[in-house]
Design an enzyme around this catalytic site. Structure first.
Site, mmCIF file in Angstrom:
data_model
loop_
_atom_site.group_PDB
_atom_site.id
_atom_site.type_symbol
_atom_site.label_atom_id
_atom_site.label_comp_id
_atom_site.label_asym_id
_atom_site.label_seq_id
_atom_site.Cartn_x
_atom_site.Cartn_y
_atom_site.Cartn_z
ATOM 1 C CE LYS A 60 -0.932 12.062 -11.291
ATOM 2 N NZ LYS A 60 0.132 11.032 -11.177
ATOM 3 C CB SER A 93 -1.322 13.658 -15.257
ATOM 4 O OG SER A 93 -2.501 14.008 -15.957
ATOM 5 C CE1 TYR A 114 -4.804 11.852 -10.754
ATOM 6 C CE2 TYR A 114 -5.046 13.396 -12.572
ATOM 7 C CZ TYR A 114 -4.537 12.222 -12.058
ATOM 8 O OH TYR A 114 -3.744 11.424 -12.845
ATOM 9 C CG ASP A 169 -1.922 1.132 1.229
ATOM 10 O OD1 ASP A 169 -1.684 2.140 0.536
ATOM 11 O OD2 ASP A 169 -2.938 1.026 1.951
#
Length: 251
Positions: free
Chosen positions: A166, A147, A162, A67
């Protein structure tokens, strides 16, 4: 420029988030090029199936249930590698989380998970890999799978934190490059930013928008090709930033 993966044959590569999508594609290609690939993810059964699939290839896959949000799991994984395989030469920080949410009424735990996986997990894995590389005088390579959203924010309503996570990866890659440069280290860092890729993480509203148009979305193998390209460069050549996007992008 001569591109070759020969110097990595028999060496250890660590790939996080290696149970699906881009992580699977990267792990497969590295094994095919003759590396000992340690696959880290929570869904070990999927990695075990992949390991069986790759039997007979030049390299080998070693799945470890991990994890990436738990420091203890990361430390245990790197300790196992040290005791059983040897020095780490490559780390691909691919694990990512992007559960749909909003900033206006989003869930705090969802935000925490995204930041813990995309930022803190990446930092912890990077620290352990570089610590091992320095201890063994390895001129290794760190690759962050970032990304497009680490460089621009798309007008999708449920992106939440998100893009912020990034954008942090973009900054972390450059900060790491500067740290390594100040030490005159030959460890490389590549910030690889894909556009939309056909994985489990692609939001359903985006899939509706593209309506199956192959010009609007990439396949995981195409991102893995970018990883191999960055790794194949001569030791003095660093692919600092690599953007891979469909020919007809969303914006």
């Amino acid at each position: 420029m001569v591109l070759s993966m020969d110097r990595w044959i028999g060496k250890v590569a660590v790939v996080t988030g290696a149970s699906s999508g881009i992580g699977v594609a990267i792990a497969e290609q590295l094994v095919e090029h003759g590396l000992k690939v340690v696959a880290l993810a929570r869904r070990k059964v999927r990695m075990d199936v992949l390991a069986v699939k790759l039997i007979g290839k030049k390299g080998k896959l070693y799945p470890i249930k991990t994890d990436i949000t738990k420091e203890e799991d990361i430390l245990n994984a790197f300790q196992w590698i040290k005791e059983n395989l040897g020095p780490v030469h490559i780390l691909v920080n691919n694990a990512g989380a992007g559960t749909p949410s909003t900033l206006i009424d989003g869930d705090t735990e969802t935000w925490k998970t995204i930041l813990q996986v995309n930022v803190m997990g990446l930092c912890m894995a990077t620290r352990e890999a570089i610590k091992d590389m320095k201890a063994n005088n390895v001129d290794g390579h760190i690759i962050h799978i970032n990304s497009i959203l680490g460089h621009q924010v798309w007008p999708l309503p449920t992106l939440s934190v998100y893009p912020a996570s990034k954008f942090a990866v973009t900054a972390l890659a450059e900060t790491l490059r500067l740290e390594l440069n100040s030490l005159k280290s030959k460890i490389k860092i590549t910030n690889l930013s894909p556009g939309a890729v056909d994985t489990e993480m692609v939001p359903s509203e985006f899939k509706k928008l593209i309506r199956g148009d192959p010009n609007l979305i990439l396949e995981p193998d195409q991102i893995a090709d970018g990883v191999i390209y960055a790794l194949s460069t001569p030791s003095h050549v660093q692919i600092q930033e690599l953007t891979i996007r469909p020919i007809h992008d969303f914006i």
